[in-house]
Design a protein around this motif. Structure first.
Motif: not given
Length: 1332
Positions: A94-99
């Motif tokens: 989720t950090h990679t996709m949304e940040g």
């Protein structure tokens, strides 16, 4: 367009919790190699390659620049794209996709892609009517919920474009990035999350954010694309996450759906690997895979981001993620461009109208059938019954096979009972029976056979039967039998037999001891000290060499991985006696040397004390001497066993290695040590069932780096030797060498022992290894290499039927070498292990099988007319193949003699057909052409001006050649195959393209040929001029040996239209197309000729010349300034008989193994077994051969039908104009008789002769010839013959239309009918022909 998914990895750094728990970094990106991931597995450091490895220090901006840029290029090229974030819970998906949108560097891929899309719209002024729609759904506990509409439940259905979508999902238009991001942030609050022990904010659902893009561009009207951003929930183990209650239920659904995703990827990989069979892909096992079927199935360009935790605490989960990514790399995708093609749209509208008509006819038929009789309904039921009958037949055949197997088993068991009841007289029969039927060993044990053998060994009054029974033990005992043998007192019985003085008793007891102690530590522990002493005494100085060999073999089996036995043997001077045995054994006694060498190697394995004792007694130098002794010439196993022993003795022992390095032959010893390591490591890899394994020892006395991969030759990948045209079908491997490396390459036949045991015929598989310079572009694209000519570095020819080895030094290279294992003949199918060991770091990776290449096969026949060489004017008679590239493409042409391919495919012996191959060398050239579907005529060599030459084969051969080139989008090309000298034979052309957007069509039919006007004469020291009236396309060729020519085309006023600026040697040509609006136009052809005489240039005189005017439409000669007669050159024209031209046909490609013979296993079957149910493998092979033959015949039939249609169209045109003959133009109308070898195929003008064509007045020396037709009387009514001709043409056209209307090739059942129809068509045309 064929491609593969992009797979990236992103490594999350250690968090505080992992540091407190003692987690260590277990994976990282290799320094200097951004595509290499280094990770620990089973205590060893492993490496694997992905498209990019983002280390823990990677920022969001760096990630986006690498991935986001490629995604944007994909979208704005009109293709759909999907981005998956995959990994365990808490790994950073989720950090990679949304940040984090609160910081500058915090936003992930989703907000950055939104901003980039709108920036792209604004920065390109050509884009108009831009629009972006957004939809957002989640899959929670196998339920699809709309996050833009308060988690509304949705279902899956197929839309009009055959895509699976969420029905009634909410779509909202967004005008800018801020509006889209606000909508995303508000809807993501509806996503289900919860805290677990592994992740405080764990996503409990899979989310799919969909962006639909629509815009207009001048080059891409009506463009659209869709971007799917998939943030998968993380996999987790329940005992680690501590999930209970609802959270546990969520975790179960998450793991289930991810497992389904893994299964789908695996099946898609199987689909790629097994193109010759149908593989079911279980998309519907999960809502996740069901909804993403279009993305996974290959219509989208897919990007996988593997989120990894570098902590050793989560090593198993990270390794599972890596394995998923490695499988995903093997997928093949064929994305479809979304841009609308208006030409295609018109075709679709026509098809829709045709379908509507068909529907109306079906409705009418339905109304008729409703009033039909009951007999029709009974016939319908009978059809169903026949279908069931076929299934019953299959079931009966399976039952018959089962009964046959049961019958064979009963027969075998009955025979075994007879043998046991007649022991010991039937000991020979017992040995043969268990060798032929290994499954009988268990039956023998269950029937009390082991106990009977022990009784004979210990109690029989005859030493002959005692020894014979002990010998038999080695052939009838299995793993469970070993335990039973010891439990029944068999070890004591063998001990007592060993003490008998007779030699045969000693030998037999040693053989039996070796058999019962093999891989059985329990039995080894039962060996008494007396047995050890007796065995050592038999090793050295015993008169019988067979007893010596048996004793050495028994000791080798006992000490294998059993330290207690080594300690018991050490005081008995075992080492000294073994070394003396090796020293003193005559060269003829190979078996004793082999057994003693094996025993030394087993003693040295993992025992420093034994290693020191062996070295102290000169064992190192002795084994090196054995390695290079003449004994190895007698038996190739001797150097293999010596290298094994040296590996165990020196590679882990510094002092022993120092002794070996002082040996004058150590340079060769180094290779033999690496060879021994390769062999041992390859055997272990196969035994453990690994597909790939690596080994390295950087700090030891003998540093090495090794890789073993296992693979197999299948009917699709068994391409034979490098001289075979199918060589590129063999498995291929990239070998990366970063420093100059001494290398040992070993290939082993994994199934060799199995085939030997099955006693199959023709079971020899000779293997070889070849190393080539790799193609950098293909290596970067991950494609198999097809062109190997002139690129060979090293090769190991087949020398053994169970393994082959290659020692070489490879120089450091930035691009990988290509390693190709091969067999001596096609159809030799087996599994193999390929091992590479070097003294420097190396990497070995497999190349996916034909992934990305699209193959088209064209078969043809060089006849007396079309089999011309390339050094004369008549090369224009040779077959030609047109290519039209719809997008830029890389193409490889592989031209071979089809007759030679078939001969090699059928022969069993190796190389006999090559020694008799006296065919001329092959050539193939590629040219650019302006005349689509017309024969290329310009020139076969590069020209100094206006050249159309593109590429040629760089290496000529009389077996096969390759030509590699790149094609530009929108261009038309032609490939011309020819031989070095005129030759008649069949040929095959395989065209490999890295995209399916290349059309490959053989050029053929009357419409492909030109009208031709030919002139031949002698130079008279003046310029030649020829005035003609022509329209459409034209090509002018002048040929004059030993002359220098300049050719131009002008209008009557003398204005030059086209021409060449300099004088060309021997031949000159120009091409021109009369504007369509100009109609029939008068043109003047000007030819200047020069020659050298006594070193001085002067006007050509006394030399022969030939002038050919090729036109699309018939032309009229108006004036000419020279005496001429028809040329004697051989030229294909519209009037040339089609039978003489023998146009090539496109052959059906039934798979990469279309020409492969059946495997030996299928062909020979199981020797010695009855099978009342029939040989299913043989039936299948015969059926496949019949299908291949019919497919080839059908393809030729379709080509023949097209030729007949063209001929009928010409005949119809002739029929319509036969009563009104116009002025006969030069080059028309076509003659019904084939041209002679000395004349061209069209009408010709002879200046100075009275016999001029109808409508032309005779002209001499430049006098004007009139081309005006003479008015004639009104056309009379058609005669009876003409009426019959018209009726015959109508009947023939009707039958041909019925045949060509079939969408699929004719089946075997229709073949006879179609052939009768064609013969009927020919008979009608012959009988109705109008007399000339």
């Amino acid at each position: 367009m064929t491609s593969r998914p992009r797979v990236y990895t992103r490594i999350r750094p250690l968090n505080d919790n992992e540091k407190r728990q003692g987690g260590e970094v277990c994976m990282f990106a290799e320094r200097g190699h951004h595509d290499v991931l280094v990770f620990e597995k089973d205590g060893e450091q492993n490496k694997t390659r992905f498209d990019y490895v983002f280390d823990s220090a990677t920022t969001q901006d760096q990630l986006f620049k690498h991935i986001g840029t490629e995604v944007l290029n994909t979208l704005f090229s009109g293709y759909n794209a999907s981005v998956f974030a995959y990994g365990q819970t808490g790994s950073g998906k989720t950090h990679t996709m949304e940040g984090d949108n609160t910081t500058t560097d915090g936003p992930g891929l989703i907000p950055r892609l939104m901003r980039a899309i709108f920036d792209k719209y604004q920065s390109n002024p050509d884009i108009t009517d831009a629009k972006v729609d957004i939809s957002f759904v989640q899959i929670y506990q196998e339920k699809i919920q709309d996050l833009l509409n308060g988690r509304k439940q949705l279902e899956i259905h197929m839309d009009r474009t055959s895509q699976y979508v969420a029905k009634d999902a909410t779509w909202r238009s967004i005008k800018n990035q801020e509006e889209g991001l606000h909508l995303y942030v508000e809807s993501v609050k509806n996503r289900t999350t919860s805290a677990t022990e592994m992740n405080l904010v764990s996503s409990r659902s899979h989310t799919i954010l969909m962006l639909k893009l629509q815009w207009d561009e001048p080059m891409l009207p009506g463009s659209s694309a869709q971007l799917n951003l998939i943030d998968l929930a993380g996999s987790e183990k329940l005992y680690q996450s501590g999930a209970t209650g609802e959270a546990m239920k969520e975790a179960i659904h998450i793991n289930k759906s991810l497992s389904a995703l893994g299964n789908v990827v695996s099946k898609l990989v199987d689909q790629v690997k097994h193109k010759d069979r149908r593989v079911h892909v279980p998309y519907k096992d999960s809502k996740l895979t069901y909804l993403l079927q279009s993305s996974l199935g290959g219509s989208n360009l897919v990007h996988f981001i593997l989120a990894l935790s570098c902590s050793s605490l989560w090593r198993p989960e990270s390794l599972a993620t890596i394995d998923f990514g490695k499988r995903a790399l093997q997928l093949v995708i064929r994305p479809v461009r979304n841009a609308i093609d208006y030409k295609r749209l018109e075709e679709m509208e026509a098809m829709i109208e045709k379908m509507r008509t068909h529907i109306r006819s079906l409705e009418e038929e339905l109304r008729t059938n409703q009033t039909s009789s009951k007999t029709d309904q009974a016939a319908f039921l009978q059809i169903k019954h026949l279908h069931q009958e076929g299934e019953d037949r299959k079931r009966r055949k399976a039952d018959a096979m089962k009964r046959s197997n049961t019958k064979a088993q009963l027969k075998t068991r009955t025979e075994l009972n007879r043998i046991i009841s007649n022991l010991p007289e039937t000991l020979e029969d017992l040995t043969s029976h268990c060798v032929l039927f290994p499954a009988s060993k268990a039956d023998f044990r269950q029937l009390g056979g082991i106990e009977k053998l022990i009784q004979f060994i210990d109690k029989s009054p005859s030493t002959f039967y005692r020894a014979h029974a002990a010998h038999t033990v080695a052939h009838v005992i299995d793993d469970e039998g070993r335990d039973l043998f010891a439990a029944k007192g068999g070890m004591d019985a063998l001990s007592r037999l060993l003490q008998v003085k007779e030699e045969r008793c000693k030998e037999a007891s040693c053989v039996a001891i070796e058999a019962v102690c093999r891989n059985s530590v329990a039995n080894k522990k039962l060996i008494s000290s007396i047995v050890f002493e007796l065995l050592v005494e038999l090793i050295y100085g015993y008169a019988n060499q067979q007893v010596q060999e048996a004793a050495c073999t028994a000791i080798a089996a006992i000490v294998d991985n059993f330290q207690d036995a080594k300690k018991a043997l050490a005081p008995l001077d075992i080492v000294k006696k073994l070394l003396d045995t090796i020293r003193n054994s005559p060269a003829e006694v190979v078996h004793v040397t082999k057994a003693a060498t094996t025993c030394i190697g087993r003693l040295a394995h993992g025992d420093p004390e034994m290693q020191a004792a062996i070295a102290r007694l000169g064992g190192v130098d002795l084994l090196i001497d054995v390695l290079f002794s003449s004994v190895g010439d007698r038996d190739h196993q001797v150097p293999i066993l010596a290298s094994y022993a040296l590996v165990n003795l020196c590679c882990s022992n510094g002092p022993n290695m120092a002794i070996a390095k002082r040996h004058p032959q150590f340079d060769e010893v180094r290779y033999r040590l690496m060879e021994g390591l390769s062999r041992a490591f390859g055997n272990n890899t196969v035994r453990e069932g690994f597909g790939r394994a690596t080994a390295q020892e950087a700090a030891g006395p003998f540093p090495y780096y090794g890789v073993t991969v296992t693979d197999k030759w299948t009917p699709l990948t068994c391409g034979g030797r490098p001289i075979f045209s199918t060589f590129m079908e063999n498995p291929q491997f990239y070998l990366y060498v970063h420093e100059d490396t001494q290398l040992s390459l070993l290939i082993q036949d994994v199934l060799y022992e199995q085939r030997m045991q099955q006693k199959q015929r023709n079971n020899t598989v000779y293997m070889g290894i070849a190393v080539f310079q790799g193609d950098p572009e293909l290596a970067k694209a991950g494609l198999k290499q097809l062109d190997f000519h002139g690129k060979m570095v090293e090769i190991a020819k087949f020398t053994s039927n169970c393994e082959n080895v290659l020692h070489c030094v490879l120089k450091a290279h930035e691009h990988p070498y290509m390693l190709v294992p091969f067999t001596s003949q096609r159809g030799r199918l087996t599994n193999f292990a390929l091992s590479a060991f070097g003294d420097r770091k190396i990497e070995l990776t497999a190349v996916p099988e034909m992934t990305g290449w699209v193959r088209t096969i064209v078969d043809g026949n060089w006849t007396e007319f079309t089999g011309r060489a390339g050094d004369g004017f008549d090369w224009r008679c040779n077959p030609q193949i047109r290519l039209t590239a719809k997008e830029n493409a890389r193409v490889v042409f592989v031209l071979s003699y089809l007759s030679l391919d078939e001969l090699r495919n059928a022969k069993r012996d190796d190389g006999e057909e090559d020694r008799q191959n006296n065919r001329p060398r092959l050539h193939g050239r590629v040219f650019n052409t302006q005349h689509v579907n017309k024969r290329y005529l310009k020139a076969l060599v590069p020209l100094p001006q206006g050249s159309t030459f593109i590429a040629s084969n760089s290496f000529s051969s009389n077996s096969y050649i390759t030509t590699t080139t790149s094609l530009n989008a929108g261009q038309n090309y032609v490939y011309i195959p020819f031989t070095e000298t005129p030759f008649q034979d069949t040929w095959r052309l395989c065209v490999y393209c890295d995209t399916d957007e290349v059309e490959v069509v053989p050029i053929g039919g009357p419409n492909a040929e030109w009208n031709c006007c030919t002139f031949s004469g002698v130079w008279a020291a003046k310029t030649l001029t020829l005035s003609v009236k022509a329209s459409g396309k034209m090509c002018i060729v002048v040929n004059s040996k030993d002359a220098f020519l300049r050719l131009s085309l002008a209008n009557p006023k003398g204005d030059k239209l086209v021409g060449i600026d300099s004088f060309w040697n021997g031949e000159a040509n120009v091409e021109y197309e009369v504007p369509e609006a100009a109609g029939q136009t008068q043109l003047v052809i000007v030819v200047e000729g020069m020659m050298k005489k006594d070193g001085v240039q002067q006007l050509a005189e006394g030399l022969k010349f030939d002038l050919c005017v090729f036109t699309d439409e018939p032309c009229n000669v108006v004036d000419l300034s020279f005496n001429a007669k028809p040329s004697a050159l051989t030229i294909p024209t519209k009037s040339t008989d089609l039978e003489m031209l023998q146009y090539p046909v496109q052959a059906a490609d039934i798979g990469q193994g279309g020409l492969h013979e059946n495997s030996d296993e299928d062909e020979d079957g199981d020797a010695g077994e009855e099978d009342d149910g029939g040989d299913a493998g043989s039936d299948l092979a015969e059926l496949q051969q019949e299908v291949d033959r019919k497919t080839s015949e059908n393809a030729q039939l379709q080509g023949r039908i097209r030729e007949l249609e063209d001929a009928l169209a010409q005949a119809g045109a002739k029929k319509g104009n036969s009563m009104t003959p116009p002025a006969t133009p030069v080059g028309g109308p076509p003659s019904t008789k084939p041209p002679s070898r000395s004349h061209s195929g069209g009408s010709n003008v002879r200046a100075g002769q009275a016999a001029a064509p109808v409508g032309l007045s005779s002209g001499i020396n430049g006098r004007r010839l009139s081309g005006t037709p003479t008015p004639g009387p009104a056309p009379p009514a058609p005669s009876r013959a003409e009426a019959e001709m018209g009726k015959a043409i109508d009947d023939v056209l009707l039958k041909l239309n019925v045949s060509t209307a079939q969408e699929k090739p004719p089946s075997a059942a229709d073949w006879a009918k179609i052939r009768r129809d064609i013969k009927d068509c020919q008979a009608k045309l012959v009988s109705a022909r109008v007399p000339s």
